[in-house]
Write a protein that holds these residues in place. Structure first.
Motif, short mmCIF file in Angstrom:
data_model
loop_
_atom_site.label_atom_id
_atom_site.label_comp_id
_atom_site.label_asym_id
_atom_site.label_seq_id
_atom_site.Cartn_x
_atom_site.Cartn_y
_atom_site.Cartn_z
N THR A 290 3.87 9.41 1.78
CA THR A 290 2.43 8.96 1.13
C THR A 290 1.35 9.06 2.06
N LEU A 291 1.98 9.34 3.63
CA LEU A 291 0.79 8.10 4.87
C LEU A 291 -0.19 9.62 4.56
N PRO A 292 -0.07 11.15 4.64
CA PRO A 292 -0.83 11.54 4.00
C PRO A 292 -1.85 11.82 3.22
N GLN A 293 -1.29 10.75 1.65
CA GLN A 293 -2.89 11.03 0.65
C GLN A 293 -2.69 10.33 1.49
N LEU A 294 -2.94 9.30 1.76
CA LEU A 294 -3.59 7.90 2.44
C LEU A 294 -4.56 8.25 3.59
N ASP A 295 -4.75 9.19 3.97
CA ASP A 295 -5.48 9.69 5.30
C ASP A 295 -6.66 10.66 4.93
N ALA A 296 -5.99 11.17 3.67
CA ALA A 296 -7.10 11.98 2.73
C ALA A 296 -8.11 11.35 2.15
N ARG A 297 -8.01 10.23 1.99
CA ARG A 297 -8.67 9.19 1.10
C ARG A 297 -9.79 7.85 1.77
N PRO A 298 -11.11 8.82 2.77
CA PRO A 298 -11.24 7.32 3.68
C PRO A 298 -11.71 6.16 2.84
N TRP A 299 -12.27 6.75 1.69
CA TRP A 299 -13.06 5.80 1.63
C TRP A 299 -11.93 3.77 0.89
N LEU A 300 -10.70 4.64 1.17
CA LEU A 300 -10.04 3.41 1.23
C LEU A 300 -10.20 2.19 2.21
N TYR A 301 -10.87 0.87 2.48
CA TYR A 301 -10.81 0.17 2.99
C TYR A 301 -10.30 -0.77 4.30
N ALA A 302 -8.79 -0.57 3.18
CA ALA A 302 -7.45 -0.54 4.34
C ALA A 302 -6.74 -0.63 3.66
N THR A 303 -5.23 -0.23 4.26
CA THR A 303 -3.51 0.32 3.57
C THR A 303 -3.10 -0.80 4.73
N TRP A 304 -2.38 -0.94 3.53
CA TRP A 304 -1.19 -2.10 4.09
C TRP A 304 0.36 -1.74 3.53
N LEU A 305 1.29 -1.67 4.37
CA LEU A 305 2.86 -0.97 4.06
C LEU A 305 2.94 -2.31 4.04
N TRP A 306 4.39 -2.52 2.96
CA TRP A 306 5.44 -3.31 2.47
C TRP A 306 6.78 -3.12 3.62
N ASN A 307 6.90 -3.45 4.23
CA ASN A 307 6.60 -4.64 4.43
C ASN A 307 7.31 -4.52 6.40
N SER A 308 6.07 -5.13 7.13
CA SER A 308 6.51 -4.97 8.95
C SER A 308 8.22 -5.19 9.31
N PHE A 309 8.34 -6.37 8.47
CA PHE A 309 10.73 -6.96 8.81
C PHE A 309 10.54 -7.10 7.13
N ASP A 310 12.34 -6.86 7.67
CA ASP A 310 12.99 -7.60 6.48
C ASP A 310 12.55 -8.97 6.27
N PHE A 311 12.86 -9.69 5.00
CA PHE A 311 12.62 -10.89 5.12
C PHE A 311 13.52 -11.04 3.64
N ALA A 312 13.63 -12.29 3.89
CA ALA A 312 14.53 -13.55 2.68
C ALA A 312 13.48 -13.39 1.29
N THR A 313 14.55 -13.65 0.41
CA THR A 313 14.09 -13.51 -0.78
C THR A 313 15.59 -14.47 -1.59
N ARG A 314 15.61 -14.81 -2.95
CA ARG A 314 16.46 -15.80 -3.52
C ARG A 314 16.84 -14.20 -4.64
N ILE A 315 16.40 -13.33 -5.16
CA ILE A 315 17.08 -12.77 -6.61
C ILE A 315 16.95 -11.46 -6.69
N ARG A 316 17.81 -11.22 -5.22
CA ARG A 316 17.68 -9.83 -4.56
C ARG A 316 19.45 -9.62 -3.95
N THR A 317 20.57 -8.29 -4.60
CA THR A 317 21.52 -7.93 -4.16
C THR A 317 21.38 -6.53 -4.12
#
Length: 888
Positions: free
Chosen positions: A587-614
Motif C-alpha cells: 500500500t505505502l508505495p501507492q500512497l507515496d505516488a499520490r502527493p495530492w492526498l492531504y493525509a493518510t491514516w493507517l488503521w490502527n496504531s494499537f489493537d483495541f477492544a470491540t464486542r463483535i469479533r472472534t
C-alpha cells in the motif's frame, strides 16, 4: 508552578505563576478528586442519600472503569484473560466523601468531569445537580449552593453505558453502534474548581471560555484573535477588564491587549481582542512544535486579578488544497499517520497521562506526524501531547454507521440534539489546540442497504438518508469555528457492491474527503487501492482527499510461509503477522505516488477492544494494530513504517516470532533504511543489498541449518552500523520430511509435526470445505474421516497449477492427500512429475455424505527441484496436502 496537598481523596492544585512576576497572584483553585471513591457494579435504590451505607462497595480510584474487554489466546501482548474480562454494560454507582478547604465569601464552586460514560447523573449532599448525556466530553455542574466548604460532603454519580436500543435509556446518545467497545465509568479525571464571582466562563460547553485562532502568520508577523467570555455571578452589574497576553518559552511577553467589559449580574459578556506578534516563532509540526503561553486574566473594577487561565498556544496557519494537499504555514506538509483508540489491555478507557505519553512516543518513533482521533472525542492529554510533539490531529464525533434505531428513517429530535451537543463540546474544548486541524462530523454513514437490516434498514429495505443530519452538523461546525474545515470518513463509495445495493454519496456534506478502504483485506487486492483513489479524486477534483483507514489484521502467534498461499480471513483465524505487513508493504508505495492526498491514516496504531469479533488469536479485539493491545509489543508492520518514516538508521528482521520453521528453505525479509544491509546466518554472510524498494530487503531461497539458526542483519550508514538479530530453529525431521498444507495461508496444526502453509506453487486457486467465520461467529469446520490432519485437509488448491519445491538431489517419497465432500461434482485430472505421470484420469472418492480423505504415494527422483504438475481432465485438478519425505 502547581502546589499540591492531599486530604480525604482530594489533591489540591492552586494555580500560580512564577515565570512572570506580574502573574504571581493566586487565583482559581482546582482540587483533583482521585482517591476515596466507592463503586457498585450494578444498580441500587437509595444510593443518593448522604448517609447511605456504602462500606461494602468496592474501593476505587478515579479514573476508573469496571469493564475489561478483549483478550488474546496466548501470553504475548496482554494481561486480559477469558477469566477476568468484564463486558457488562449498564448502570454503575460512585460515591465519594471529601472535605474541601474553606472558600472566600461569594466564590463559586464547580464539579468538573472530564468524561463519564455514557450518561451521568450527579448528586451532591443529596441534592440533584444535573445530568450529562455523552461519554466523551468534559462537563461542569455548579455546586455552589450545596457545597459545604470546610466540612464533609458526599458526591454521588450514577453512570450508564447501556448499549443503545429502541426504548433504552441511552437510545438518544451517540454512538448507536460501532466496531469498538464503549466502556463505562468515571474513566477520566474529576475535579472541584473554585473561582471568584467574576471569572472566565465555566459554562462554555466544557471549554475554557476562551477562543483563540491565528488569523494570519508569516515569519515577519502574525495576528491572533482571542474571544473571552467573562461571567459575573456576583449580585450586581460590574465593570471588568479582560487582559490577554502571549509569552514565549523564556517568559517574555510578545503581545498583549486589554479589553474593558461591563457584565450584568448572572450574565456572560463576550469580548474580543487581537494580538499582533512581530517576527513570531511559528508552530511547525514535528519539525519545530513551538508553543507560546496564552495567558488570559479577568481584572475587577479595582484592577485586581480575579481569574486567570494559561494555555499553550501555537501560532500557525493550516489549509487544505486538492493539488498541494495539506499546507502548514504556506508550505506543503505531507501528513502520514495512524488511527487511535483510547483503550489498552488491563485498563480499558481508564488510562493515565503517562499511558498516553507512551503511546505518543511509540507513534512518533514510528515516524508518524498525524493522528486521527477516532471515533469520538478524546481527552485533553492526547491533545496537549500532540501540541507539544507537533502531531496534527483529526478530531471526530461519535456519529458512527447508524443514526436511527428501530428501523426509523429519520433520527429522533433528541438524537439530533445529542449530536449537536457532542459536536459543540468537541469544538469548544479543543479549538485552542495548535494540533487540531479538522472537525470530523461522521464515520461510515454511507453503507446504505449494504449493511445488515437491523442496523440501517426497515422491513421493506428502505434506508435512512444521512444527508440532512450531516448538512446540519457541517453548518454547526462552521458556525462554531470558521477557522477549520469539516470532514467525514466514508466506507463504500466506488467499491464493488452486490446487485441492488444503493450507496449514498455523503462526501459532499463536508469540506474534506476521507476514504476508509481495505483493499487486500475485506475485498480486492492491495494493488487496486491507488486506482480506486484516482477514481474518487476524478469524481470531485476540487475536494481535497485523504485515506482515513487502510490495513489488515495480524496475529502475533499466527504465521505464514507465503502471503499468497491462500486468502486471509478478515472475520476468522487466518490473520498472520506476515500478511498484515505485506498489505502495508503493497500500500505505502501507492500512497507515496499520490502527493495530492492531504493525509493518510493507517488503521490502527494499537489493537483495541470491540464486542463483535472472534478472529485471529484474539477474542473481542480488532487485530489491525501495528502494536498489540498491551501498547508495548510491536508487530513487524510497525518496523516497516519506522524504516520508511523515521530517518534514524535501523534494521529489523521480520517473522522473529515464527521460530519453529516448517521448511528448510525460506525467504528472509529485513526492513532497513541504511545504505547497505548484510545478512548473516550462523556467522556466514548471505550477501549485501542496497537501495531496497520501500525499505524491504529480501533474501530468497535461504537454506537453513539443522537445529539453531542465528540470523544477523547488519546495516551500514554514514555514522556506523546498526544490527538486529533473530533466532529460528529447524528440526532435522522437518528437513527430512516436510509437509505442504495446500490452499491455505496459515498451515493447520499437524498431528505431532509441523506443517507449512501453501508454498512453491504457480497457478490455481484456493478453496475450503469449512464454513467461513463471520463477525463474532466462529467458522464451522467440516468433519473429514480418514485422516488425523483434518485442519490441513480442509483446504485445497484447485484448477490448473504446479509446484516447484526446492530440495536436495535424491529420491523422495511423495504422498498426495485429497479431501472430498459429498457435494463435489465428478471429474478427473492428472498429476505429473516431469515426463512421468503419477496419476492418470484420477478422481478422488466422493462420499455419500460428509467428507472423506484419501492418499496416493509415489517414489520420485529430484535434482535441485521437485516438480509436480496438476492438469485438469473432465474436472479441475485439486490437492489438499503434499508430503515430501527424503529416502535414504
Amino acid at each position: 508552578m502547581t502546589l499540591r496537598s492531599r486530604s480525604a481523596g482530594v489533591s489540591l492544585m492552586v494555580l500560580a505563576f512564577v515565570a512572570c512576576p506580574a502573574f504571581a497572584q493566586e487565583v482559581r483553585t482546582v482540587s483533583a478528586l482521585e482517591s476515596g471513591w466507592r463503586f457498585l457494579d450494578g444498580d441500587v435504590a437509595g444510593a443518593v442519600a448522604p448517609d447511605f451505607a456504602d462500606a461494602a462497595w468496592e474501593q476505587v480510584e478515579v479514573p476508573h472503569t469496571w469493564n475489561r474487554v478483549g483478550f488474546y489466546r496466548h501470553d504475548m501482548g496482554g494481561a486480559n484473560t477469558e477469566a477476568n474480562v468484564r463486558k457488562r454494560q449498564g448502570v454503575g454507582w460512585y460515591r465519594l466523601r471529601f472535605s474541601p478547604a474553606p472558600v472566600r465569601p461569594g466564590d463559586r464552586s464547580w464539579l468538573e468531569f472530564d468524561a463519564a460514560s455514557r450518561t451521568a447523573q450527579v448528586w451532591l449532599n443529596g441534592t440533584y445537580l444535573g445530568e450529562h448525556r455523552g461519554g466523551f466530553s468534559r462537563f461542569r455542574l455548579d455546586a455552589t449552593a450545596v457545597l459545604r466548604a470546610g466540612a464533609e460532603n458526599v458526591l454521588v454519580v450514577r453512570v450508564d453505558n447501556t448499549q443503545p436500543a429502541a426504548g433504552a435509556p441511552t437510545a438518544d446518545v451517540l454512538p448507536l453502534t460501532g466496531d469498538f467497545f464503549v466502556h463505562g465509568g468515571l474513566y477520566r479525571p474529576v475535579r472541584l474548581v473554585t473561582t471568584a464571582p467574576l471569572h472566565i466562563d465555566m459554562t462554555d460547553h466544557g471549554g475554557a471560555g476562551i477562543r483563540a485562532a491565528t488569523v494570519s502568520a508569516s515569519t515577519g508577523s502574525a495576528r491572533v484573535k482571542v474571544a473571552v467570555r467573562v461571567a459575573n455571578d456576583g449580585r450586581g452589574s460590574t465593570r471588568a477588564i479582560a487582559r490577554v497576553a502571549l509569552f514565549d518559552r523564556d517568559g517574555r511577553e510578545v503581545a498583549a491587549a486589554r479589553v474593558p467589559a461591563t457584565v450584568a449580574s448572572g450574565k456572560v459578556a463576550e469580548v474580543e481582542a487581537e494580538l499582533s506578534v512581530a517576527a513570531p516563532h511559528l508552530w511547525q509540526g514535528t519539525k519545530d512544535p513551538y508553543l507560546h503561553d496564552l495567558v488570559t486574566e479577568v481584572l475587577d473594577k479595582d484592577g485586581k486579578v480575579v481569574d486567570r487561565i494559561s494555555q499553550p498556544f501555537g501560532i500557525r496557519t493550516m489549509t487544505f488544497d486538492p493539488e498541494r494537499g495539506f499546507v502548514l504555514n504556506g508550505q506543503p506538509y505531507r501528513l502520514k499517520g495512524v488511527g487511535y483508540h483510547q483503550d489498552r489491555d488491563g485498563k480499558g478507557w481508564a488510562i493515565s497521562r503517562a499511558d498516553v505519553a507512551e503511546d505518543v512516543a511509540t507513534i512518533r518513533e514510528m515516524g508518524a506526524n498525524t493522528i486521527r482521533l477516532t471515533h469520538y472525542q478524546h481527552g485533553q492529554d492526547i491533545h496537549d501531547l500532540a501540541d507539544r510533539a507537533g502531531i496534527v490531529v483529526w478530531d471526530e464525533i461519535p456519529l458512527v454507521s447508524a443514526w436511527t434505531l428501530g428501523g426509523k428513517l429519520d433520527p429522533d429530535p433528541a438524537l439530533v440534539a445529542n449530536a449537536r451537543q457532542q459536536l459543540t463540546e468537541l469544538v469548544r474544548q479543543n479549538q485552542n489546540h495548535a494540533a487540531t486541524a479538522i472537525w470530523s462530523i461522521a464515520n461510515e454513514v454511507d453503507f446504505g442497504n449494504s449493511m445488515p437490516i437491523f442496523l440501517t434498514a426497515d422491513a421493506q429495505g428502505r434506508v435512512a438518508d444521512p444527508m440532512a443530519l450531516l448538512k446540519e452538523l457541517d453548518g454547526l461546525a462552521k458556525a462554531l469555528d470558521p477557522s477549520r474545515p469539516t470532514a467525514l470518513a466514508t466506507c463504500c463509495e466506488g467499491n464493488r457492491q452486490a446487485p441492488g445495493t444503493q450507496i449514498p454519496i455523503t462526501a459532499t456534506a463536508a469540506d474534506l474527503g476521507g476514504a476508509n478502504r481495505y483493499f487486500g483485506w475485506y475485498y480486492g487486492k492491495p494493488s487496486e487501492l491507488g486506482a480506486h483513489l484516482d477514481k474518487l479524486r476524478a469524481g470531485r477534483p476540487d475536494q481535497p482527499l485523504s485515506l482515513t483507514e487502510y490495513g489488515a489484521g495480524g496475529g502475533l502467534t499466527i504465521h505464514t510461509d507465503n502471503v499468497l498461499g491462500g486468502p486471509a480471513d478478515s472475520r476468522g483465524f487466518a490473520q498472520p503477522e506476515e500478511y498484515e505487513s505485506w498489505v502495508h508493504e503493497q500500500t505505502l508505495p501507492q500512497l507515496d505516488a499520490r502527493p495530492w492526498l492531504y493525509a493518510t491514516w493507517l488503521w490502527n496504531s494499537f489493537d483495541f477492544a470491540t464486542r463483535i469479533r472472534t478472529e485471529g488469536d484474539a477474542q473481542d479485539i480488532n487485530t489491525k494494530g501495528l502494536v498489540a493491545y498491551d501498547h508495548k509489543t510491536r508487530k513487524d508492520a510497525w518496523y516497516f513504517y519506522k524504516a520508511n518514516w523515521n530517518v534514524e538508521p535501523m534494521v529489523h528482521i521480520t517473522a522473529k516470532r515464527y521460530k519453529e520453521r516448517a521448511y528448510p528453505v525460506t525467504e528472509v525479509k529485513v526492513y532497513s533504511n541504511t545504505a547497505s544491509t548484510e545478512l548473516l546466518l550462523n556467522g556466514r554472510s548471505l550477501g549485501t543489498k542496497s537501495d531496497c524498494p520501500a525499505k524491504v530487503c529480501v533474501w530468497n531461497a535461504v537454506a537453513l541449518d539443522d537445529g539453531a539458526n542465528a540470523l544477523v542483519a547488519r546495516g551500514t550508514h554514514a555514522g556506523g552500523q546498526v544490527e538486529d538479530r533473530a533466532e529460528w530453529a529447524l528440526a532435522p525431521e522437518t528437513r527430512r520430511h516436510m509437509v505442504i498444507d495446500a490452499g491455505t495461508l496459515v498451515a493447520g496444526k499437524g498431528a505431532g509435526r509441523i506443517l507449512g502453509s501453501d508454498n512453491w506453487f504457480e497457478g490455481g486457486s484456493t478453496a475450503t470445505l469449512d464454513q467461513p467465520a463471520d463477525f463474532g461467529k466462529p467458522g464451522k469446520p467440516a468433519e473429514i474421516v480418514g485422516t488425523q490432519e483434518r485442519d490441513a485437509l480442509a483446504t485445497y488448491r484447485t484448477g490448473t497449477f504446479s509446484y516447484r519445491v526446492p530440495v536436495a538431489d535424491g529420491r523422495y517419497k511423495v504422498t498426495l492427500w485429497f479431501a472430498t465432500a459429498s457435494a463435489q461434482k465428478p471429474g478427473t485430472f492428472e498429476v505429473r512429475n516431469g515426463r512421468k505421470t503419477l496419476l492418470r484420469k484420477f478422481q478422488p472418492a466422493i462420499p455419500a455424505s460428509g467428507a472423506v480423505a484419501e492418499a496416493r504415494a509415489f517414489t520420485v527422483r529430484a535434482k535441485g527441484t521437485l516438480a509436480l504438475d496438476f492438469v485438469p481432465g473432465s474436472g479441475d485438478a485439486r490437492v489438499s496436502m503434499i508430503e515430501i519425505e527424503r529416502l535414504r
